[in-house]
Design an enzyme around this catalytic site. Structure first.
Site, PDB file in Angstrom:
ATOM      1  CE1 TYR A  52      48.987  33.543  32.148  1.00 30.88           C
ATOM      2  CE2 TYR A  52      50.974  32.194  31.975  1.00 30.88           C
ATOM      3  CZ  TYR A  52      50.277  33.334  31.647  1.00 30.88           C
ATOM      4  OH  TYR A  52      50.848  34.262  30.828  1.00 30.88           O
ATOM      5  CE  LYS A 110      49.830  36.746  34.320  1.00 34.45           C
ATOM      6  NZ  LYS A 110      50.036  36.707  32.868  1.00 34.45           N
TER       7      LYS A 110
END
Length: 318
Positions: free
Chosen positions: A136, A164
């Protein structure tokens, strides 16, 4: 069977009651709203889910509820963000017990690791679980921008399955796409950018993780469908409409990003009848009535076939 993580995977907000307790009935309603809207997955315990404000017990209840309500219709990804590697691995155990299908982890924060330590962090987290791991990239929260070469290396070696990207760095994302492609595309690349999702999909993203997707999941599903069939004019049209709807996050002034952004999503969802309250986690205040009125007017205009956001009065100077 290998789960595919692509398409629309909104970062699910965490509904609270007016008294500030976890509202699992509203969460169930929201999960069904998202799946009925055509999403391809759910990302719980992210920034939009106010993960930093939730107790471990509430985090586990959020995951378990999302998994139960999704009932295998779409995969559930869960954030395991914490300050250090050992604490992240504790979160991995927690979301495993809730039935998550994949985990999403940032670099450690507060401890301020260097590049080699971040690389080792992801390796240790991956080694602690059989669940697929997404990195992330959210430097606004972590204060660290994940290195492109490291991400591709971790993907090539099977440590992570994807990224992400919520960096807001469109140049960096394009460079990551090209580096990933040159390495044989080991990573599934997801963008968290609400207003340039069409550009990211054109560049090579396989999915979008927009906070605004809570409010209009069908709009993002239409955008992604248009992109997949190569209808970029339609994808741009849908993106333009969603960008107009995104004006809801700019209606409050003098408040934190949490209140202005996630608070706007919650008020829009409450207005739509999806959740019961726009309440935020303490100490974040609920938005003032005049701000909420402007937000709901924008939402209503977006849902009307013959309306334009231009017809809605928004903040002075916007």
């Amino acid at each position: 069977m290998t789960t595919t993580f692509s398409g629309v995977i909104p970062p699910v907000i965490t509904p609270l009651t007016d008294s500030g307790e976890l509202d699992l009935d509203s969460l169930e309603s929201l999960v069904n709203h998202l799946i009925d809207g055509g999403v391809n997955g759910l990302f719980v315990l992210g920034s939009s889910g106010e993960v930093a404000f939730l107790t471990d017990a509430d985090r586990q209840r959020v995951v378990a509820t999302a998994v139960r309500v999704a009932a295998g219709r779409v995969p559930v990804l869960a954030g395991v963000n914490e300050t250090s590697t050992r604490r992240v691995i504790e979160q991995v155990r927690l979301v495993e017990s809730g039935g998550a299908d994949a985990i999403v982890a940032t670099a450690p924060f507060y401890v301020l690791p260097n590049a080699d330590e971040i690389d080792q962090h992801f390796r240790l987290v991956a080694a602690s679980t059989d669940l697929p791991l997404f990195a992330y990239d959210v430097p606004v929260r972590v204060r660290t921008k994940l290195d492109i070469a490291m991400l591709v290396r971790l993907g090539t070696e099977g440590v992570i399955v994807g990224v992400k990207d919520s960096s807001g760095d469109d140049v960096g994302f394009r460079r990551l796409v090209l580096a990933n492609r040159a390495a044989g595309s080991p990573l599934s690349l997801l963008t968290g950018h609400e207003v340039v999702a069409d550009g990211a999909l054109l560049a090579g993203a396989v999915g979008v993780v927009p906070g605004l997707g809570n409010v209009d999941p069908h709009g993002y599903a239409q955008l992604v469908a248009a992109a997949h069939r190569g209808d970029w004019a339609e994808a741009k049209r849908m993106q333009d409409r969603l960008t107009e709807l995104f004006e809801i996050v700019f209606q409050a002034s003098g408040v934190s990003g949490e209140a202005g952004g996630v608070g706007a999503f919650k008020e829009a969802l409450a207005h739509q009848g999806v959740i019961a309250s726009g309440r935020m986690s303490p100490p974040i205040p609920r938005l003032e009535a005049d701000v909420v009125s402007r937000i709901t007017a924008i939402v209503d205009a977006s849902q009307s076939d013959d309306s334009s956001i231009d017809a809605v009065r928004i903040n002075d100077g916007v």
